[in-house]
Design a protein around this motif. Sequence first.
Motif, PDB file in Angstrom:
ATOM      1  N   ILE A 206       0.836  -1.201   0.000  1.00 51.46           N
ATOM      2  CA  ILE A 206       0.000   0.000   0.000  1.00 51.46           C
ATOM      3  C   ILE A 206       0.867   1.245   0.000  1.00 51.46           C
ATOM      4  N   ASP A 207       1.966   1.253   0.762  1.00 49.98           N
ATOM      5  CA  ASP A 207       2.827   2.432   0.828  1.00 49.98           C
ATOM      6  C   ASP A 207       3.360   2.806  -0.546  1.00 49.98           C
ATOM      7  N   PHE A 208       3.689   1.791  -1.371  1.00 56.06           N
ATOM      8  CA  PHE A 208       4.194   2.079  -2.709  1.00 56.06           C
ATOM      9  C   PHE A 208       3.111   2.738  -3.555  1.00 56.06           C
ATOM     10  N   LEU A 209       1.900   2.214  -3.467  1.00 61.64           N
ATOM     11  CA  LEU A 209       0.790   2.797  -4.227  1.00 61.64           C
ATOM     12  C   LEU A 209       0.592   4.258  -3.838  1.00 61.64           C
ATOM     13  N   LEU A 210       0.596   4.533  -2.551  1.00 67.49           N
ATOM     14  CA  LEU A 210       0.369   5.897  -2.092  1.00 67.49           C
ATOM     15  C   LEU A 210       1.472   6.824  -2.579  1.00 67.49           C
ATOM     16  N   GLU A 211       2.704   6.344  -2.511  1.00 70.70           N
ATOM     17  CA  GLU A 211       3.832   7.177  -2.939  1.00 70.70           C
ATOM     18  C   GLU A 211       3.815   7.384  -4.450  1.00 70.70           C
ATOM     19  N   ALA A 212       3.549   6.319  -5.196  1.00 69.42           N
ATOM     20  CA  ALA A 212       3.598   6.399  -6.662  1.00 69.42           C
ATOM     21  C   ALA A 212       2.527   7.322  -7.224  1.00 69.42           C
ATOM     22  N   TYR A 213       1.368   7.344  -6.579  1.00 71.71           N
ATOM     23  CA  TYR A 213       0.257   8.114  -7.133  1.00 71.71           C
ATOM     24  C   TYR A 213      -0.125   9.322  -6.280  1.00 71.71           C
ATOM     25  N   GLY A 214       0.680   9.636  -5.298  1.00 71.47           N
ATOM     26  CA  GLY A 214       0.455  10.846  -4.524  1.00 71.47           C
ATOM     27  C   GLY A 214      -0.828  10.833  -3.718  1.00 71.47           C
ATOM     28  N   ILE A 215      -1.225   9.661  -3.219  1.00 70.86           N
ATOM     29  CA  ILE A 215      -2.452   9.549  -2.420  1.00 70.86           C
ATOM     30  C   ILE A 215      -2.091   9.738  -0.943  1.00 70.86           C
ATOM     31  N   GLU A 216      -2.850  10.533  -0.245  1.00 69.71           N
ATOM     32  CA  GLU A 216      -2.597  10.800   1.161  1.00 69.71           C
ATOM     33  C   GLU A 216      -3.792  10.407   2.005  1.00 69.71           C
ATOM     34  N   ARG A 217      -3.505   9.996   3.238  1.00 78.35           N
ATOM     35  CA  ARG A 217      -4.567   9.700   4.179  1.00 78.35           C
ATOM     36  C   ARG A 217      -5.362  10.972   4.462  1.00 78.35           C
ATOM     37  N   GLY A 218      -6.678  10.824   4.566  1.00 80.69           N
ATOM     38  CA  GLY A 218      -7.528  11.974   4.840  1.00 80.69           C
ATOM     39  C   GLY A 218      -8.887  11.510   5.317  1.00 80.69           C
ATOM     40  N   PRO A 219      -9.829  12.445   5.506  1.00 78.85           N
ATOM     41  CA  PRO A 219     -11.150  12.075   6.038  1.00 78.85           C
ATOM     42  C   PRO A 219     -11.877  11.032   5.194  1.00 78.85           C
ATOM     43  N   ARG A 220     -11.579  10.997   3.886  1.00 79.68           N
ATOM     44  CA  ARG A 220     -12.288  10.067   3.003  1.00 79.68           C
ATOM     45  C   ARG A 220     -11.372   9.012   2.395  1.00 79.68           C
ATOM     46  N   PHE A 221     -10.133   8.930   2.882  1.00 77.81           N
ATOM     47  CA  PHE A 221      -9.233   7.866   2.434  1.00 77.81           C
ATOM     48  C   PHE A 221      -8.407   7.401   3.625  1.00 77.81           C
ATOM     49  N   GLN A 222      -8.606   6.130   4.005  1.00 71.75           N
ATOM     50  CA  GLN A 222      -7.887   5.540   5.121  1.00 71.75           C
ATOM     51  C   GLN A 222      -7.332   4.173   4.693  1.00 71.75           C
ATOM     52  N   PHE A 223      -6.313   3.693   5.423  1.00 73.21           N
ATOM     53  CA  PHE A 223      -5.733   2.389   5.082  1.00 73.21           C
ATOM     54  C   PHE A 223      -5.076   1.787   6.314  1.00 73.21           C
ATOM     55  N   PHE A 224      -4.975   0.466   6.300  1.00 71.04           N
ATOM     56  CA  PHE A 224      -4.216  -0.239   7.332  1.00 71.04           C
ATOM     57  C   PHE A 224      -3.905  -1.646   6.847  1.00 71.04           C
ATOM     58  N   ASN A 225      -2.971  -2.320   7.546  1.00 70.47           N
ATOM     59  CA  ASN A 225      -2.608  -3.701   7.266  1.00 70.47           C
ATOM     60  C   ASN A 225      -3.101  -4.611   8.386  1.00 70.47           C
ATOM     61  N   ILE A 226      -3.563  -5.792   8.028  1.00 68.58           N
ATOM     62  CA  ILE A 226      -4.124  -6.745   8.986  1.00 68.58           C
ATOM     63  C   ILE A 226      -3.091  -7.162  10.023  1.00 68.58           C
ATOM     64  N   GLN A 227      -1.842  -7.352   9.577  1.00 65.13           N
ATOM     65  CA  GLN A 227      -0.810  -7.795  10.507  1.00 65.13           C
ATOM     66  C   GLN A 227      -0.564  -6.767  11.605  1.00 65.13           C
ATOM     67  N   GLU A 228      -0.653  -5.490  11.243  1.00 67.59           N
ATOM     68  CA  GLU A 228      -0.452  -4.428  12.232  1.00 67.59           C
ATOM     69  C   GLU A 228      -1.692  -4.228  13.102  1.00 67.59           C
ATOM     70  N   ALA A 229      -2.872  -4.517  12.537  1.00 67.35           N
ATOM     71  CA  ALA A 229      -4.124  -4.293  13.272  1.00 67.35           C
ATOM     72  C   ALA A 229      -4.398  -5.373  14.312  1.00 67.35           C
ATOM     73  N   GLY A 230      -3.729  -6.511  14.194  1.00 68.27           N
ATOM     74  CA  GLY A 230      -3.913  -7.550  15.201  1.00 68.27           C
ATOM     75  C   GLY A 230      -4.703  -8.750  14.736  1.00 68.27           C
ATOM     76  N   GLY A 231      -4.844  -8.936  13.416  1.00 63.72           N
ATOM     77  CA  GLY A 231      -5.512 -10.125  12.900  1.00 63.72           C
ATOM     78  C   GLY A 231      -6.900  -9.859  12.343  1.00 63.72           C
ATOM     79  N   THR A 232      -7.602 -10.939  12.057  1.00 68.69           N
ATOM     80  CA  THR A 232      -8.869 -10.864  11.323  1.00 68.69           C
ATOM     81  C   THR A 232      -9.951 -10.118  12.089  1.00 68.69           C
TER      82      THR A 232
END
Length: 504
Positions: A206-232
């Motif tokens: 996801i980090d590569f996608l955000l960097e390549a296309y200039g997408i930033e976290r904001g009120p209407r765009f959020q992201f996370f990884n399952i491994q960091e969130a603690g599982g399913t």
Amino acid sequence: MAAIIELKAGDDVAVARGALAEGTEVAPGLRVREPVPAGHKVALVPIAAQAPVRKYGQIIGFAKAAIAAGEHVHTHNLEMRTFARDVDACVDARPTAFFNDAERATFQGFRRADGRVGTRNYLAILTSVNCSATVARHIAESFDRETLARYPNIDGVVAFTHSTGCGMAGAGEGYDNLQRVLWGYARHPNIGGVLMVGLGCEVAQIDFLLEAYGIERGPRFQFFNIQEAGGTRASIARGHEILEAMLPAVNDVAREPVPASELVVALQCGGSDAYSGITANPALGHAADLVVRHGGTAILAETPEIYGAEHLLTRRAASPAVADKLMERIRWWEDYTARNSGSLDNNPSPGNKRGGLTTILEKSLGAVAKGGSTNLVDVLRYGEPARARGFLFMDSPGYDPCSITGQVASGSNVVVFTTGRGSVYGCKPAPSIKLATNSDTYRRMEEDMDVNCGDILETGVSIEAKGEEIFAEILAVASGRRSKSELLGLGDNEFIPWQIGAVM
């Protein structure tokens, strides 16, 4: 009405309007020599062995053996061969007769902050990898009808899951395709809020996608990884919480009158038959011309299904550079199929052939009719953003869901889909309008079909009048009226990015 349809003076074959019994007189002095199914071809003249056979005034194949006048012409006596086609770049390019501002049609759309216009308003969960698909689906399912009923301007929460994102090269055509699709959906005007969910260790970071296309976290765009969130379970809960917080802002929009120049229409066909190139496709082509003349954009795709008719598009290219871009894609497909021991004539499908189509040349000549008659102004890679307005071509496979995924990623906010055999395709986030090429299919599958183009043959409705009807349907659906596929709930399983390359 006549028993056969003669499409162009000098053609070697005509199309059976309905099933023909042996001995049926189809023209003065010409009787069919054997039963001919509806939509199949009848030889109008004797055709020598190895000679080219013409329909639409173009070569659709070559006679395997001598064919007598009145014979059924199909796979048993007609075959595909390669032959030279003159590109004739730009020779048919003409100025487009645009409507003036006073004549320009409007629809009720959602104007976004970046100026683009949506026809729907979804919350989307995008997955970077197949491993996050189940989490994404459970997050979407956690928003029940009762919850969403409190937000009437939101069309739904949809999970766009797929089967790739890992076990692939981290660079190259396949990786680029996936990145363009994810980026195209993340910024699509039919999507008001986005949550992207990854696993964490996949190739498609996801980090590569955000960097390549200039997408930033904001009120209407959020992201996370399952491994960091603690599982399913923790990820499902976190995802629900994030989207729940987005609901009020995404709902805080209203449709407003916008010019038809904001339409970006994906032109598509599937389950084609011999009537496709006679009724629905040319009628859609006229509607596409209207979209362009109103200042909008129409995107044709499915490169294997223009093969053999590509010269009709290069002749309409706005510049030699545009024609060259199309021919480069044709050469790529010739190489792609060859190195995978395939053939571009593998298309038409068995269903296409039962409907009367014989070779890819014949199918392609009918398919390009969806593109109308205005200039070809650009050729896009799969999922590449549509930056020019007008008639465009996007490179894609002929597999409909995969092709339309790319067209939507390129910015299409409405899909129009012609079908002869019958299709139950639906699309989210862009509503899909389905056109039946014949009245039998329309009557049999009326719950799935939005427009019947069979009356072009049955009652003599003109291509132009049907094109006007289709254009009016596009405006109505773009303004919020539900298409048949939307009413049936289709569209959650049709997100299929084009995979190219080794699975490793």
